[in-house]
Enzyme design. Structure first.
Site: not given
Ligand code: 13P
Length: 341
Positions: A24, A26, A33, A98, A137, A178, A220, A262-263, A290
C-alpha cells in the site's frame, strides 16, 4: 456492522502460517522504492509491479491478505484485465485498503506527526467495501527523540486510530490499527520499550472509549528494538522477549491477532525476530507478519523494471513469503535461506 463477516475476515487474516503483504505504498513512497532500482514511477509501472507481486504462483500458501493503495484497488491485472481485488479474492487472498491520508506535522510539537484522513472516511469506507476491501489500515507514527514522544502526539494519534476503527467496524471492515514507533535514532531498546508501552496503552484505552470491538480489530505493531543508530544492538532473543512482554502488558487477549511491520529492519532480521516470538509458549494471540520492505526488497532488486526479470523477481518474492510463513509458526531456520532463488 456484520459481526460474522468481521470475525471471518479477522480469523482468515491471521490464519496459521500466513500473514499480510503490505503493498500500500503511496505514490510518493513508491517513487522512492522505484528510484532505488532505476524504475520510473508511473501509474503503468506501478500496475506492472503490483501485478508481478499478486500473480506470483503459490503466494496464497503464505499470504492471507494484501494491503492496497487506493490506486491499486481500482487497477486490473495486466493479462486478463481483471480488477486486482477480484483477482486476489478468487486466489483466496483478502483485499485490504490503506485509508489514512498520511502523516502531517503535529502543531506545536516539533519533530512529531499526526495522521490525517478522518474527514469523509465513512463514505470512503462504503465505497471501498463495494470495491471488495474487507480490511483496512491506518498508520500512526511515533518518533523517539529528545523529549519525545510527547503526551500530545501519543493521544492525538490514539484518538484518530480509535475513530477510524469504529468507522471501519460500522462498515463491516476489519481495522488494522498501526501505531508505528520508528526505528530511527540512537535510542536504546529500553527507550523503545517505554515509548511502545505508552503508545499501546493509550491506543487500547482510546479504542475502548470509542466502543471499538477488540474481537474484530487487528493490531499492527512495531517490534521493540534498539534504535537504528544505537551503538549497542539488542540480539534476536532480547527483541523477541521485550516485544512480547510489551504486548502482553498492553494488548487485550480478545484480539484475534497481532501482525508486525518490518520498519526498515533487514529482511532476514524481520524474519528471525518473528520466528523467535512465534516459538514462545502461551502467547494469547497468533503473531504474524504484515511486511512491505522485508517481503519486497529482494523482489524489487531482481525486477529493476525489466520484463525479462519478472520470473526471477517472483521467485525472490515467493521465497521471502515462504520464509515468513514458516517464521509465523516458529519453524524458520537461517539455513533455509540457501534455498533462495
Ligand atoms: P514495512 O514492513 O516496510 O515497515 O511496511 C509496513 C507498513 O505497512 C508500514 O505502514
Amino acid at each position: 456492522m456484520d459481526r460474522n463477516l468481521l470475525s471471518k475476515t479477522a480469523a482468515a487474516m491471521v490464519a496459521r502460517g500466513k500473514g499480510l503483504l503490505a503493498a500500500d505504498e503511496s505514490s510518493g513512497t513508491c517513487e522512492k522504492r522505484f528510484k532505488s532500482v532505476g524504475v520510473e514511477c508511473t501509474e503503468a509501472n506501478r500496475r506492472v509491479y503490483r501485478d508481478l507481486l499478486f500473480t506470483t504462483k503459490g503466494i496464497e500458501e503464505f499470504v492471507s491478505g494484501v494491503i492496497l493503495f487506493d490506486e491499486t484497488l481500482r487497477q486490473s491485472t495486466v493479462s486478463g484485465n481483471e480488477p486486482f481485488p477480484r483477482y486476489l479474492e478468487k486466489k483466496g487472498v483478502i483485499p485490504g485498503i490503506k485509508v489514512d491520508k498520511g502523516t502531517h506535522d503535529l502543531a506545536r510539537s516539533p519533530g512529531e506527526k499526526v495522521t490525517e484522513g478522518l474527514d469523509g472516511l465513512r463514505g470512503r469506507l462504503e465505497d471501498y467495501f463495494g470495491l471488495g476491501a474487507r480490511f483496512a489500515k491506518w498508520r500512526a507514527v511515533i518518533t523517539i527523540g529528545a523529549g519525545i514522544p510527547s503526551h500530545a502526539c501519543i493521544y492525538a494519534n490514539a484518538h484518530a486510530l480509535a475513530r477510524y476503527s469504529a468507522l471501519c467496524q460500522e462498515a463491516s471492515i476489519v481495522p488494522i490499527v498501526e501505531p508505528e514507533v520508528l526505528l530511527d535514532g540512537d535510542h536504546t531498546i529500553e527507550r523503545c520499550y517505554e515509548a511502545t508501552e505508552a503508545t499501546l496503552s493509550a491506543v487500547f484505552a482510546a479504542l475502548r472509549a470509542h466502543n471499538v470491538s477488540f474481537e474484530h480489530t487487528v493490531l499492527k505493531a512495531s517490534m521493540v528494538v534498539s534504535g537504528k543508530d544505537c551503538p549497542k544492538q539488542a540480539g534476536v532473543e532480547r527483541v523477541a522477549e521485550e516485544t512480547v512482554r510489551c504486548l502482553k502488558r498492553t494488548v487485550p487477549a480478545a484480539l484475534p491477532g497481532v501482525v508486525f511491520l518490518s520498519g526498515g529492519q533487514s529482511d532476514e532480521a524481520a524474519t528471525a525476530h518473528l520466528n523467535e516470538m512465534a516459538r514462545m509458549p502461551g502467547l494469547p494471540w497468533p503473531l504474524t507478519f504484515s511486511y512491505s520492505r522485508a517481503l519486497q526488497n529482494p523482489c524489487l532488486k531482481s525486477w529493476r523494471g525489466q520484463s525479462g526479470n519478472v520470473a526471477a523477481a517472483q521467485r525472490a518474492f515467493y521465497h521471502r513469503a515462504r520464509m515468513n510463513g514458516l517464521a509465523a509458526q516458529g519453524k524458520y531456520r537461517p539455513e533455509l535461506e540457501k534455498q533462495a532463488a
